[in-house]
Design an enzyme around this catalytic site. Structure first.
Site, short mmCIF file in Angstrom:
data_model
loop_
_atom_site.label_atom_id
_atom_site.label_comp_id
_atom_site.label_asym_id
_atom_site.label_seq_id
_atom_site.Cartn_x
_atom_site.Cartn_y
_atom_site.Cartn_z
N CYS A 82 -0.08 -7.15 -8.66
CA CYS A 82 0.02 -6.07 -7.66
C CYS A 82 -1.29 -5.31 -7.52
O CYS A 82 -1.50 -4.65 -6.50
CB CYS A 82 1.16 -5.13 -8.03
SG CYS A 82 1.00 -4.43 -9.68
N LEU A 83 -2.14 -5.38 -8.53
CA LEU A 83 -3.42 -4.67 -8.60
C LEU A 83 -3.16 -3.15 -8.70
O LEU A 83 -2.18 -2.68 -8.16
CB LEU A 83 -4.33 -4.98 -7.40
CG LEU A 83 -4.66 -6.47 -7.17
CD1 LEU A 83 -5.51 -6.62 -5.90
CD2 LEU A 83 -5.39 -7.07 -8.38
N ARG A 100 -4.48 1.07 -2.83
CA ARG A 100 -3.74 0.29 -1.85
C ARG A 100 -2.68 1.10 -1.11
O ARG A 100 -2.59 1.02 0.12
CB ARG A 100 -3.03 -0.90 -2.53
CG ARG A 100 -3.90 -2.12 -2.72
CD ARG A 100 -3.53 -2.81 -4.02
NE ARG A 100 -3.88 -1.92 -5.12
CZ ARG A 100 -5.09 -1.88 -5.66
NH1 ARG A 100 -6.00 -2.71 -5.30
NH2 ARG A 100 -5.39 -1.00 -6.62
N THR A 101 -1.86 1.82 -1.84
CA THR A 101 -0.73 2.51 -1.20
C THR A 101 -1.23 3.55 -0.21
O THR A 101 -0.79 3.61 0.94
CB THR A 101 0.17 3.13 -2.28
OG1 THR A 101 0.55 2.08 -3.18
CG2 THR A 101 1.41 3.76 -1.69
N ASP A 160 1.23 -7.71 -14.35
CA ASP A 160 0.86 -6.33 -14.02
C ASP A 160 0.26 -5.71 -15.29
O ASP A 160 0.40 -6.27 -16.38
CB ASP A 160 2.12 -5.57 -13.55
CG ASP A 160 1.84 -4.12 -13.17
OD1 ASP A 160 0.67 -3.80 -12.83
OD2 ASP A 160 2.78 -3.29 -13.21
N ARG A 173 0.63 -5.50 1.92
CA ARG A 173 1.21 -4.17 1.73
C ARG A 173 1.24 -3.44 3.06
O ARG A 173 2.24 -2.82 3.43
CB ARG A 173 0.39 -3.36 0.71
CG ARG A 173 0.54 -3.80 -0.73
CD ARG A 173 1.90 -3.47 -1.30
NE ARG A 173 2.22 -2.06 -1.17
CZ ARG A 173 1.80 -1.10 -1.99
NH1 ARG A 173 1.09 -1.41 -3.05
NH2 ARG A 173 2.14 0.17 -1.80
N HIS A 216 8.95 -0.10 -7.56
CA HIS A 216 7.85 -0.12 -6.57
C HIS A 216 8.27 -1.08 -5.44
O HIS A 216 7.72 -2.17 -5.30
CB HIS A 216 6.57 -0.59 -7.27
CG HIS A 216 5.31 -0.32 -6.50
ND1 HIS A 216 5.27 0.35 -5.29
CD2 HIS A 216 4.01 -0.63 -6.77
CE1 HIS A 216 4.02 0.43 -4.87
NE2 HIS A 216 3.23 -0.16 -5.74
N ARG A 224 4.78 8.98 -3.92
CA ARG A 224 4.54 8.29 -5.20
C ARG A 224 4.72 9.34 -6.28
O ARG A 224 3.91 10.26 -6.41
CB ARG A 224 3.13 7.71 -5.24
CG ARG A 224 2.70 7.28 -6.63
CD ARG A 224 1.46 6.45 -6.65
NE ARG A 224 1.74 5.11 -6.17
CZ ARG A 224 0.89 4.08 -6.28
NH1 ARG A 224 -0.28 4.25 -6.87
NH2 ARG A 224 1.22 2.90 -5.82
N GLN A 232 5.83 -2.82 -2.85
CA GLN A 232 4.99 -3.85 -3.44
C GLN A 232 5.71 -5.20 -3.46
O GLN A 232 5.15 -6.22 -3.05
CB GLN A 232 4.61 -3.44 -4.88
CG GLN A 232 3.76 -4.47 -5.59
CD GLN A 232 2.38 -4.58 -4.99
OE1 GLN A 232 1.68 -3.58 -4.85
NE2 GLN A 232 1.95 -5.78 -4.63
N ASN A 275 8.11 -0.88 -13.61
CA ASN A 275 8.53 -0.67 -12.22
C ASN A 275 8.43 -1.94 -11.36
O ASN A 275 9.29 -2.20 -10.52
CB ASN A 275 7.74 0.50 -11.58
CG ASN A 275 6.26 0.52 -11.94
OD1 ASN A 275 5.72 -0.47 -12.42
ND2 ASN A 275 5.61 1.65 -11.69
N SER A 325 1.24 1.41 -17.73
CA SER A 325 1.29 1.93 -16.36
C SER A 325 0.74 3.35 -16.30
O SER A 325 0.52 4.00 -17.33
CB SER A 325 2.74 1.91 -15.86
OG SER A 325 3.14 0.60 -15.59
N MET A 326 0.58 3.84 -15.08
CA MET A 326 0.13 5.22 -14.88
C MET A 326 1.10 6.17 -15.59
O MET A 326 2.32 6.06 -15.39
CB MET A 326 0.06 5.54 -13.39
CG MET A 326 -1.04 4.80 -12.67
SD MET A 326 -1.09 5.18 -10.90
CE MET A 326 0.11 4.00 -10.26
N1 NVA Z 1 2.96 -0.70 -13.19
C1 NVA Z 1 1.82 -0.12 -12.52
C2 NVA Z 1 1.80 -0.53 -11.08
C3 NVA Z 1 0.61 -0.03 -10.31
C4 NVA Z 1 0.65 -0.43 -8.87
C5 NVA Z 1 1.86 1.38 -12.66
O1 NVA Z 1 2.94 1.97 -12.50
O2 NVA Z 1 0.83 1.97 -12.96
N1 CP Z 2 -0.48 -1.94 -6.03
C1 CP Z 2 -0.58 -0.64 -5.78
O1 CP Z 2 0.40 0.07 -5.52
O2 CP Z 2 -1.87 -0.17 -5.82
P1 CP Z 2 -2.31 1.35 -5.84
O3 CP Z 2 -1.80 1.94 -7.14
O4 CP Z 2 -3.81 1.33 -5.78
O5 CP Z 2 -1.70 2.07 -4.67
#
Ligand code: NVA
Ligand code: CP
Length: 307
Positions: free
Chosen positions: A262-263, A54-55, A222, A290, A130, A103, A133, A161, A226-227
């Site tokens: 937020c996906l 998305r971003t 969410d 977004r 974020h 990011r 978002q 976040n 997270s990542m």
């Molecule tokens: N909390 C998640 C949000 C992804 C848009 C992450 O940071 O991975």
């Molecule tokens: N929601 C969001 O930020 O998606 P991406 O991680 O795919 O950019």
């Protein structure tokens, strides 16, 4: 007004509303296929230290629709903070590009990037927040409900976040925000205190999911890991399962409650397939917005820079 868009907490309620007004205008123009090359000839450098769908897509398409162009810089390209110091990256990119979107992992890195960049920096997610978002999320609720006043918005899951940006938002715009997280996964206490001290919103921490969502207007969740937290994912599944957004939990909310995420979603973990596919779900409106809200943010920052 700020040079950068790093946190919703830096933006006043009026400025946030102005961004929403501009978002609605730009969205309408986009739908009518009306040209709006407000940022004609602008270039946007997009630095990604983490993956994204998305971003990346919404910023890249958004700047193109505004008459500009984007450069995608993948985690392998720049090596921000490893191959080159964050402050040097900021100063170099500022010599080529008009706006930077980044990011990153550490929030301190985006603060440093903004400090040393002479052009506006937009936060496309850090470990801490974020903001783009939650601006898109709030705009989406406005579209569906006409107002945010008195809305009970319940965030269920990790105090991450996304939770932090919701808390920042509640510091600036009056809502009733409930954060429902397991013990040891609650949001940052200073972020909570700062938002509560603004005195605008009712901000509650409620650990029982049913108590939290009772009479909610919006149920938001969410991912549980997270990542950057991939190695914790298995252990977190057991801890977070009672916080799953499913149809049973939805039954305690208002009858027309909205479901948001937020996906990307991990169906069967933080949200069920049935919940995300239900008529309550507005997750794809959120995803679309977004782009519209980020276009408004970029135009706002560029206008400010140009006086
Ligand atoms: N909390 C998640 C949000 C992804 C848009 C992450 O940071 O991975
Ligand atoms: N929601 C969001 O930020 O998606 P991406 O991680 O795919 O950019």
């Amino acid at each position: 007004m700020q040079k950068d868009f790093l946190s919703i907490a830096d933006w006043s309620r009026d400025e946030i509303n102005d961004i929403f007004d501009l978002t609605a205008d730009l969205k309408a123009k986009t739908k009518r296929r009306e040209k709006h090359h407000i940022l004609d000839g602008y270039s946007l450098a997009m630095i990604f230290a983490k993956p994204s769908a998305r971003t990346r897509i919404s910023f890249e398409t958004g700047i193109y629709q505004l008459g500009g162009m984007a450069l995608y810089l993948s985690p392998q390209d720049i090596g921000i903070g490893t191959r080159e110091a964050v402050k040097d990256v900021g100063r170099v990119i500022s010599r080529y590009n008009d706006i930077i979107m980044a990011r990153l992992f550490a929030h301190s890195d985006i603060l440093e990037l903004a400090e040393y960049s002479s052009v506006p920096v937009v936060n496309g997610l850090t470990d801490y927040n974020h903001p783009c978002q939650i601006m898109a999320d709030a705009f989406t609720i406005l579209e569906h409900r006409g107002s945010l006043d008195g809305m009970k918005i319940v965030y269920i899951g990790d105090g991450n976040n996304i939770a932090h940006s919701w808390i920042n938002f509640a510091g600036q715009v009056p809502i009733h925000l409930v954060i429902c997280s397991p013990q040891n996964y609650q949001p940052d206490p200073k972020t909570l205190k700062d938002a509560r001290d603004k005195g605008l919103s009712k901000i509650e921490l409620i650990s029982d999911p049913v108590a939290a969502v009772t009479d909610a207007d919006v149920l938001y969740t969410d991912v549980w890991a997270s990542m950057g937290q991939e190695e914790e994912a298995e252990a977190r599944k057991k801890i977070f399962m009672p916080y799953q957004l499913n149809m049973e939990l939805l039954s305690h909310a208002t009858s027309d409650a909205l479901i948001m995420h937020c996906l990307p979603a991990h169906r069967g973990e933080e949200i069920t397939d049935e919940a995300i596919e239900s008529k309550h779900s507005i997750v794809f409106d959120e995803a679309e917005n977004r782009m519209h809200v980020q276009k408004a943010i970029m135009v706002t920052l560029a206008r400010h820079l140009n006086g």
